[in-house]
Scaffold this active site. Structure first.
Site, PDB file in Angstrom:
ATOM      1  N   ARG B 258       0.869  -1.170   0.000  1.00 52.29           N
ATOM      2  CA  ARG B 258       0.000   0.000   0.000  1.00 52.29           C
ATOM      3  C   ARG B 258       0.913   1.228   0.000  1.00 52.29           C
ATOM      4  O   ARG B 258       1.580   1.510   0.995  1.00 52.29           O
ATOM      5  CB  ARG B 258      -0.886  -0.069   1.261  1.00 52.29           C
ATOM      6  CG  ARG B 258      -1.859   1.044   1.445  1.00 52.29           C
ATOM      7  CD  ARG B 258      -1.599   1.860   2.695  1.00 52.29           C
ATOM      8  NE  ARG B 258      -1.729   1.116   3.940  1.00 52.29           N
ATOM      9  CZ  ARG B 258      -1.242   1.555   5.096  1.00 52.29           C
ATOM     10  NH1 ARG B 258      -0.600   2.702   5.153  1.00 52.29           N
ATOM     11  NH2 ARG B 258      -1.356   0.841   6.184  1.00 52.29           N
ATOM     12  N   HIS B 262      -3.299   4.427   4.944  1.00 54.54           N
ATOM     13  CA  HIS B 262      -4.253   3.333   5.169  1.00 54.54           C
ATOM     14  C   HIS B 262      -5.661   3.802   4.790  1.00 54.54           C
ATOM     15  O   HIS B 262      -6.350   3.169   4.005  1.00 54.54           O
ATOM     16  CB  HIS B 262      -4.221   2.883   6.628  1.00 54.54           C
ATOM     17  CG  HIS B 262      -5.386   2.019   7.007  1.00 54.54           C
ATOM     18  ND1 HIS B 262      -5.509   0.717   6.564  1.00 54.54           N
ATOM     19  CD2 HIS B 262      -6.505   2.282   7.721  1.00 54.54           C
ATOM     20  CE1 HIS B 262      -6.647   0.217   7.021  1.00 54.54           C
ATOM     21  NE2 HIS B 262      -7.274   1.153   7.718  1.00 54.54           N
ATOM     22  N   TYR B 271       4.609   5.332  11.531  1.00 52.91           N
ATOM     23  CA  TYR B 271       4.979   3.931  11.786  1.00 52.91           C
ATOM     24  C   TYR B 271       5.793   3.254  10.688  1.00 52.91           C
ATOM     25  O   TYR B 271       6.208   2.131  10.844  1.00 52.91           O
ATOM     26  CB  TYR B 271       3.716   3.104  12.093  1.00 52.91           C
ATOM     27  CG  TYR B 271       2.617   3.176  11.033  1.00 52.91           C
ATOM     28  CD1 TYR B 271       2.696   2.414   9.869  1.00 52.91           C
ATOM     29  CD2 TYR B 271       1.509   3.992  11.203  1.00 52.91           C
ATOM     30  CE1 TYR B 271       1.704   2.468   8.909  1.00 52.91           C
ATOM     31  CE2 TYR B 271       0.498   4.062  10.246  1.00 52.91           C
ATOM     32  CZ  TYR B 271       0.601   3.299   9.100  1.00 52.91           C
ATOM     33  OH  TYR B 271      -0.382   3.358   8.156  1.00 52.91           O
TER      34      TYR B 271
HETATM   35  C1  LIG Z   1     -13.513  -6.154  12.817  1.00 53.32           C
HETATM   36  C2  LIG Z   1     -12.756  -4.884  12.610  1.00 53.32           C
HETATM   37  N1  LIG Z   1     -11.818  -4.506  13.499  1.00 53.32           N
HETATM   38  C3  LIG Z   1     -11.142  -3.357  13.319  1.00 53.32           C
HETATM   39  C4  LIG Z   1     -11.406  -2.555  12.233  1.00 53.32           C
HETATM   40  C5  LIG Z   1     -10.636  -1.249  12.025  1.00 53.32           C
HETATM   41  N2  LIG Z   1      -9.739  -1.466  10.863  1.00 53.32           N
HETATM   42  C6  LIG Z   1     -10.080  -1.057   9.637  1.00 53.32           C
HETATM   43  S1  LIG Z   1      -8.998  -1.521   8.479  1.00 53.32           S
HETATM   44  C7  LIG Z   1      -8.004  -2.267   9.620  1.00 53.32           C
HETATM   45  C8  LIG Z   1      -6.749  -2.952   9.157  1.00 53.32           C
HETATM   46  C9  LIG Z   1      -7.040  -3.941   8.094  1.00 53.32           C
HETATM   47  O1  LIG Z   1      -5.855  -4.469   7.606  1.00 53.32           O
HETATM   48  P1  LIG Z   1      -5.825  -5.507   6.428  1.00 53.32           P
HETATM   49  O2  LIG Z   1      -6.795  -6.614   6.666  1.00 53.32           O
HETATM   50  O3  LIG Z   1      -4.409  -5.899   6.208  1.00 53.32           O
HETATM   51  O4  LIG Z   1      -6.385  -4.709   5.173  1.00 53.32           O
HETATM   52  P2  LIG Z   1      -5.821  -3.371   4.534  1.00 53.32           P
HETATM   53  O5  LIG Z   1      -6.487  -2.248   5.258  1.00 53.32           O
HETATM   54  O6  LIG Z   1      -4.363  -3.359   4.695  1.00 53.32           O
HETATM   55  O7  LIG Z   1      -6.246  -3.433   3.129  1.00 53.32           O
HETATM   56  C10 LIG Z   1      -8.529  -2.128  10.887  1.00 53.32           C
HETATM   57  C11 LIG Z   1      -7.904  -2.631  12.125  1.00 53.32           C
HETATM   58  C12 LIG Z   1     -12.406  -2.973  11.349  1.00 53.32           C
HETATM   59  N3  LIG Z   1     -12.739  -2.254  10.281  1.00 53.32           N
HETATM   60  N4  LIG Z   1     -13.050  -4.141  11.537  1.00 53.32           N
END
Ligand SMILES: Cc1ncc(C[n+]2csc(CCOP(=O)(O)OP(=O)(O)O)c2C)c(N)n1
Lengths: 326, 382
Positions: B258, B262, B271
């Protein structure tokens, strides 16, 4: 007419709906070969096979999550959560998804599904096997919350729940499964969801109850009639959400007094909502403050103490008499 | 009794076809027509340019928070390109390029990120789920749909997207387990973009790869260079074809990055190191693919302008939309509004009317909503 207990009545509803509609399927832990730990799905596996009566791996989130997918696809899953105490493992799938897909997709998708779970105390069970947690589901918009009180309402409401286009959480009280037999019509019967029943007409006091507490309320009503010369009206709520406010307020407008009985803990429970609704709809008819009789605000205390926690006839009588004497 | 090996070691494959130095494995090169290659490129450019435009719109307050895709275009396009319209696509919240390819109008996507659920309504025939915000929870839905496909004997597959962080959630494991047990036509596409907000993949899992997790559930997993659109395409083609042929699920791990924030609410400088970002910028999936197409003389200089023009027109349409009608919140809460919710709708309607009247020319009487069971006269007046 056949006389059936609640287990057999629920089983009949499932059988009827599966025969009527090939899109209806059953999924859960041990619901197949074993027929469910309470035997509600007994014999369905033999009749309809393992593709329609699915013994799923032991995972509540996936049982509900995959059922959401099936429902989005156009099937009508009836999911069994073995005990309502384990539904927190899938609560997010119910709240985040089942209840929201219609709105999220602006009507393009919806989740026609039923989530059945045994609930309630009085059966000397382990921790997490006796709680009443209907308030969580009743608080979720987009979801319906139904609790039958006996074989006939169980059968007719389950049929209606399966046909309902919105997701329905369907609570079955464990103590009612084998408690009594009731005449159930031979032809398929569906009761409207969202409507309460006046099961005993009366005057001077309205007792509001549902599920296993209906028996307690009815017994209290008998005693009040015999000993106090008051013949209370008794309402069986049947649907917790959406709440039938009309029936509630119409009754209290006539009787002037209300006592609400439920097994869920008091604070923020259904009793508070019911009382508020009566206040809004029948305030000027009230002769006394509305009283509530419920479980206490403690985690379910284990079966050695459950009799003291779950409302009984004596507690309902005490509350009713205080109300009448006000 | 000795200790014995009861299973062979599960080997995990990694697929790379076109690397960032421009080296191409011609034996593995997928047979894509010049037209397909051009369409793939255009879709990747559209994803990138829309992302840049959305970032500006967000900074100007014209849309809300969204998750950019910059750097992940190859992972998304290489995979979604293998689906037919009758297949299903189940996105997380970061699949803008895949969604565009599946026919989501740009203005709908903008509408969604402008806080209006109208934007997450798939078209009547569109077999895509709306985006899911709770991480990993969409994966069981994909498996349920795949079960439905198998149940009705339909010719379709489901492709489900998620990130590396999602593989820590129970829903991911439960979905994989059910998919394996049921042997349903689903392809799990993990975009391992190295970060789940601020948590790097090393702190997310102790597995050497995400692909290998599939082994535990009894189906194949493959790791691919997620910035190599040819590799993602080849792995997806194989997985989708297998699923369609009744050969069950596959997990594809796209190793990508990415490049941006985020979400627009995030500050990655807190970070992660600039050097890391710079190193990955060298592996930009678009640069690499452009070079490949150049060699093939397939680059049409006007792609970028065409795409920008398309975006500009969509933004105009988006901005020309009338404001959201507050009463719309009741429209799809239930199949039929329960009486008490209908009463709440009526209550809001009265309030809105009163507010409209209050801003109307002088003389207009503001209406106040009646209280249910309101008494006509007060007791003290009797
Ligand atoms: C169940 C849940 N917990 C926490 C969040 C907050 N949150 C949104 S995106 C994220 C990280 C997701 O990481 P990843 O699965 O690697 O996907 P990326 O965002 O990198 O595409 C978090 C912790 C959420 N949306 N859903």
């Amino acid at each position: 007419m056949a006389k059936l207990n609640m287990v057999k009545a629920l089983n009949l509803a499932l059988l009827e709906e599966m025969e009527r509609d090939p899109d209806v399927l059953v999924i859960g832990e041990d619901v197949g070969v074993d027929g469910g730990v309470f035997r509600v799905t007994e014999d369905l596996h033999r009749r309809f096979g393992g593709t329609r009566v699915i013994d799923s791996p032991l995972a509540e989130a996936a049982i509900i999550g995959c059922s959401v997918g099936m429902a989005l696809y156009g099937l009508k899953p009836v999911c069994e959560i073995q005990f309502s105490g384990f539904a927190f493992q899938c609560f997010h799938q119910i709240e985040n998804h089942a209840a929201r897909y219609r709105q999220r997709s602006q009507g393009r998708f919806h989740c026609q599904m039923v989530i059945r779970m045994p609930y309630g105390g009085g059966v000397r069970a382990l921790e997490h096997h006796s709680e009443s947690e209907e308030q969580f589901y009743a608080h979720i918009p987009g979801l319906k919350m139904v609790i039958p009180s006996g074989p006939r309402t169980a059968r007719a409401l389950l049929v209606a729940a399966i046909r309902d286009p919105d997701p329905v959480v369907f609570f079955e009280h464990k103590a009612l499964y084998h408690a009594s037999k009731e005449e159930v019509p031979d032809e398929s019967e569906a009761m409207p969801i969202g409507r309460a029943q006046v099961v005993r007409e009366g005057r001077g006091l309205t007792l509001v109850a549902y599920g296993a507490m209906l028996r307690v309320a009815l017994e209290a009503a008998e005693t009040l009639q015999a000993e106090d010369g008051v013949a209370p009206e008794v309402i069986d709520l049947l649907t917790i959400s959406p709440l039938d406010r009309e029936t509630l307020t119409a009754s209290v407008a006539r009787t002037g007094r209300a006592v609400i009985v439920h097994e869920a803990p008091r604070s923020f429970g259904p009793g508070a909502e019911i009382a508020a609704s009566i206040m809004e709809g029948a305030f000027l008819s009230l002769e006394a403050p509305i009283r509530r009789v419920e479980a206490y605000d403690v985690p379910f205390p284990g079966f050695a103490r459950e009799k003291a926690n779950v409302p009984d006839v004596a507690r309902v009588l005490a509350a009713a008499r205080e109300t009448l004497a006000f | 009794m000795p200790r014995t090996q009861i299973e062979p070691q599960f080997p995990t494959e990694r697929l790379s076809i076109l690397d960032s130095d421009g080296k191409l494995d011609t034996k593995l090169e997928p047979k894509l027509s010049p037209d397909d290659l051009k369409r793939l490129y255009r879709a990747m450019v559209l994803g990138r340019r829309l992302d840049e435009r959305m970032l500006k719109l967000q900074r100007q307050g014209r849309i809300g928070t969204f998750a950019p895709i910059k750097g992940q275009e190859a992972s998304q396009m290489g995979s979604v390109f293998t689906l037919t319209p009758t297949d299903w696509m189940v996105p997380s919240f970061r699949e803008t390029a895949s969604m565009l390819w599946r026919g989501w109008p740009i203005e709908k996507i903008l509408l969604l990120f402008a806080g209006r659920l109208e934007g997450s309504q798939p078209g009547p025939e569109q077999r895509d789920l709306p985006i899911a915000i709770p991480v990993a929870t969409q994966l069981p839905h994909a498996v349920g749909i795949a079960y439905g496909i198998q149940y009705r004997g339909e010719d379709a597959v489901v492709m489900a997207y998620f990130g590396d962080g999602a593989t820590s959630e129970g829903d991911f494991h439960e979905a994989c387990n059910f998919a394996g047990v049921w042997h349903v036509p689903v392809v799990f596409v993990c975009q391992n973009n190295q970060w789940a907000i601020s948590v790097p993949i090393k702190k997310q899992t102790n597995s050497r790869t995400i692909a290998q997790k599939a082994s535990a559930y009894g189906f194949p997993g493959i790791q691919v260079d997620g910035n190599d659109v040819l590799a993602v395409y080849a792995a997806s083609r194989e997985a989708v074809d297998k699923a369609r042929a009744g050969e069950g699920p596959t997990l594809i791990e796209c190793v990508t990055y990415r490049l941006g924030v985020h979400t627009t609410a995030d500050d990655p400088t807190k970070y992660r190191a600039d050097e890391e970002v710079k190193a990955w910028e060298q592996k930009d999936p678009l640069t690499r693919f452009r070079a490949y197409l150049e060699k093939k003389k397939l680059l049409d200089g006007s792609v970028e302008e065409q795409v920008d023009e398309e975006i500009a027109r969509a933004v105009e349409r988006f901005e020309a939309m009338p404001p959201a009608d507050p009463l719309g919140m009741f429209d799809h809460a239930y199949a039929e509004l329960p009486p008490d919710v209908a009463a709440q709708r009526a209550e809001l309607a009265v309030r809105l009317e009163a507010a409209a009247d209050a801003t109307a020319p002088a003389g207009a009487e503001p209406v106040s909503p009646p209280m249910r069971g309101q008494r006509r006269t007060s007791r003290w007046q009797n």
